[in-house]
Design a protein around this motif. Structure first.
Motif: not given
Length: 115
Positions: A6, A22, A36, A95
């Motif tokens: 990320e 990401c 997320w 992520c």
């Protein structure tokens, strides 16, 4: 193996915007979905938004209308565009990539919304 990293976190004022990225590497075709998550101090990690390999998208009610999840397959990157940020959005954002054998997590990126 699949890895995700990320980036894009930082300090932003209430009402501001921020874009998280990401970046995925490895055997990308094995990814079934990506998402997320976020975790604020003293709170559980919660799902913010998800996107499947087929393009289906879901948002948490708390962010719907303010956040947009997207992906760029050519760049193997997923994004989270955040607008109208509130102090309540302050958290570490993670992520997640779901593959056949389990879940892959990034290291997280800090988002702080404060005046």
């Amino acid at each position: 193996q699949v890895q995700v990293v990320e980036s894009g976190g930082g300090l932003v004022q209430p009402g501001g915007s921020l874009r998280l990225s990401c970046a995925a590497s490895g055997i990308i075709f094995s990814v079934l979905s990506m998402a997320w998550y976020r975790q604020a101090p003293g709170k559980q990690r919660e799902l913010v938004a998800s996107i499947t390999s087929g393009g289906s998208i879901n948002y948490a009610d708390s962010v719907k209308g303010r956040f947009t999840i997207s992906r760029d397959n050519a760049k193997s990157t997923m994004y989270l565009q955040m607008k109208s940020l509130n102090p309540e959005d302050t958290a570490v954002y993670y992520c997640n990539a779901r593959i056949g054998l389990g879940d892959i997590w990034g290291q997280g990126t800090q988002v702080t919304v404060s005046s």
